[in-house]
Design an enzyme around this catalytic site. Structure first.
Site, PDB file in Angstrom:
ATOM      1  N   THR A 197     -71.435 -31.253  78.750  1.00 39.59           N
ATOM      2  CA  THR A 197     -70.816 -32.511  78.332  1.00 39.59           C
ATOM      3  C   THR A 197     -69.874 -32.956  79.452  1.00 39.59           C
ATOM      4  OG1 THR A 197     -69.550 -33.678  76.655  1.00 39.59           O
ATOM      5  CG2 THR A 197     -69.017 -31.353  76.917  1.00 39.59           C
ATOM      6  N   GLU A 198     -69.917 -34.254  79.775  1.00 37.64           N
ATOM      7  CA  GLU A 198     -69.278 -34.712  81.011  1.00 37.64           C
ATOM      8  C   GLU A 198     -67.761 -34.668  80.969  1.00 37.64           C
ATOM      9  OE1 GLU A 198     -71.367 -36.434  79.148  1.00 37.64           O
ATOM     10  OE2 GLU A 198     -70.767 -38.538  78.898  1.00 37.64           O
TER      11      GLU A 198
END
Lengths: 197, 230
Positions: A51-52
């Site tokens: 997840t960024e």
């Protein structure tokens, strides 16, 4: 389609998209529909979810009373770590994205393009008014051009070419004329039967 | 040898921020957002601010307080989709919003902190994002020139800090904080727990206090830092 059928179609789409995730890969699930894929991955599938906002190894979403206030995914859901998870800053997170370490990124349609080895999109086939979302030419401003390999919708799985969408699979209960009617560009039929998901 | 003590009161640290300042604000969603420093700016009332933050938090939370109080002239951000208030103010022309792709925003800030003038990237080439930006060719490949970002002030949130301003972050509250802590002339960090010198083991500090000007201890943790039940 009634609302009840729509829920089924959505679940079917998410379940089908989950099959696109293969063992041993690093995968980013975009905000919205793609994050739902998490619930349909086999528990024993060896895969690294990214997840960024700065985590690899995303574990199950937690209810509010058990949530860690400092641990969310990019969509704001309170997630949990698994054995082997790590946290890192936004610079490292996007270095991973741009340097090609992502094998697959699964985007919601209205999002930024990313530089994974394979980019796929999940979206409803039509908007709330029933207008096609798959068009010959995008009308909203583009942020990345020509990057998408495949599109998963509640009605079909299609590839992407310059002059239309090669049909890969159709959802159960959806006819080919219905599908073309709901698509804003030519659908190219495969030789032989169209598989159903 | 003893390291300097940079612990500062909340009021004193924030009073060093002038009107018109360009301010980097840590956080991705709620985690890592320096809520207490933001509230102090609302209380002191600095005006015409430019904020650079990944997102606009949510209506009634974080940087939204500064937008609502009319202290923000301009916001540079990757998205504002979770804040209907900011969307409405942008559409009404009450606040300028400049969008920057999230990974490029992070790297521009990193470059600013690293003393560089710009970065080269192919992200956004051939799209609206390229408009008005210089383009260069190198080794047969085109790149956009994206300017480095360096600000007057950075507002940082850490889980642990020591008196010198060494900082450690937790979980996904790290996000933009370490890069922003390197990219401003005045770096103010709020630490949930402020430790004496030596309280934060050298291997566990993620930002060296050499980048930090003021470290502020939080007397109590506001409800705003808690789990958001949507």
């Amino acid at each position: 389609m009634s609302d009840g059928n729509m829920i089924d179609a959505r679940t079917r789409m998410v379940r089908r998209a989950a099959r696109e995730i293969t063992a041993g890969t690093v995968v980013n699930l975009g905000i919205g529909l793609p994050t739902k894929v998490l619930d349909y991955l086999p528990a024993d599938l060896p895969v690294c979810l990214h997840t960024e906002n700065g985590m690899t190894g995303i574990g199950p979403t937690l209810p509010y009373d058990r949530a860690d206030r400092n641990l969310i995914d990019a969509g704001g859901a309170y997630v949990s770590p698994v054995a082997g998870s790590t946290y890192f800053d936004s610079v490292a997170s996007f270095a991973l994205v741009r340097s090609g370490r992502l094998d697959l990124t699964m985007l919601g349609a209205i999002e930024l393009g990313q530089k994974a080895r394979r980019v796929v999109v999940m979206t409803t086939h039509t908007d709330r008014k029933g207008n096609p979302k798959l068009l010959s030419r995008c009308t909203l401003p583009l942020t990345a051009r020509g990057c998408v390999a495949r599109i998963f919708t509640d009605m079909a799985v299609v590839g992407v070419t310059g002059d239309g969408f090669p049909l890969v699979e159709r959802a159960e209960g959806v006819t080919l004329p219905e599908l073309q009617e709901a698509t804003g560009a030519p659908l190219h039929m495969p030789a032989g039967d169209v598989p159903v998901f | 040898m003893k390291l300097p003590d940079k612990s500062t009161s909340m009021a004193e640290a924030v009073s060093r921020i002038p009107d018109g300042a360009v301010i980097l604000v840590g956080g991705f969603g709620m985690p890592g957002t320096p809520f207490s420093l933001i509230h102090e700016i609302v209380r002191q009332g600095q005006k015409n601010l430019t904020l650079i933050k990944n997102d606009a938090n949510e209506t009634g939370m974080g940087v939204d307080h500064l937008v609502t109080s009319g202290q923000v002239k301009r916001l540079i951000t990757s998205h504002i989709g979770l804040n209907a208030n900011v969307i409405a103010k942008m559409n009404a022309g009450e606040i300028e919003v400049e969008f920057c792709a999230q990974g490029i925003l992070a790297e521009r800030i990193r470059a600013g902190g690293a003393g560089l003038g710009a970065i080269l990237t192919d992200v956004g080439l051939g799209t609206e994002l390229a408009e008005g930006k210089q383009q260069v060719e190198m080794d047969g490949q085109s790149y956009l020139v994206e300017r480095a970002i360096r600000a007057d002030v950075a507002l940082i949130r850490a889980d642990l800090g020591d008196l010198f301003g060494n900082l450690a972050y937790v979980a996904t509250a790290r996000n933009f904080n370490p890069a922003m802590a390197m990219a401003a002339d005045l770096v103010i960090a709020e630490a949930e727990t402020l430790l004496p010198l030596g309280g934060l083991p050298p291997d566990e500090a993620q930002t060296t206090g050499a980048f930090v000007d003021c470290v502020v201890a939080l007397p109590k943790i506001k409800k705003e830092y808690g789990v958001v039940r949507r």
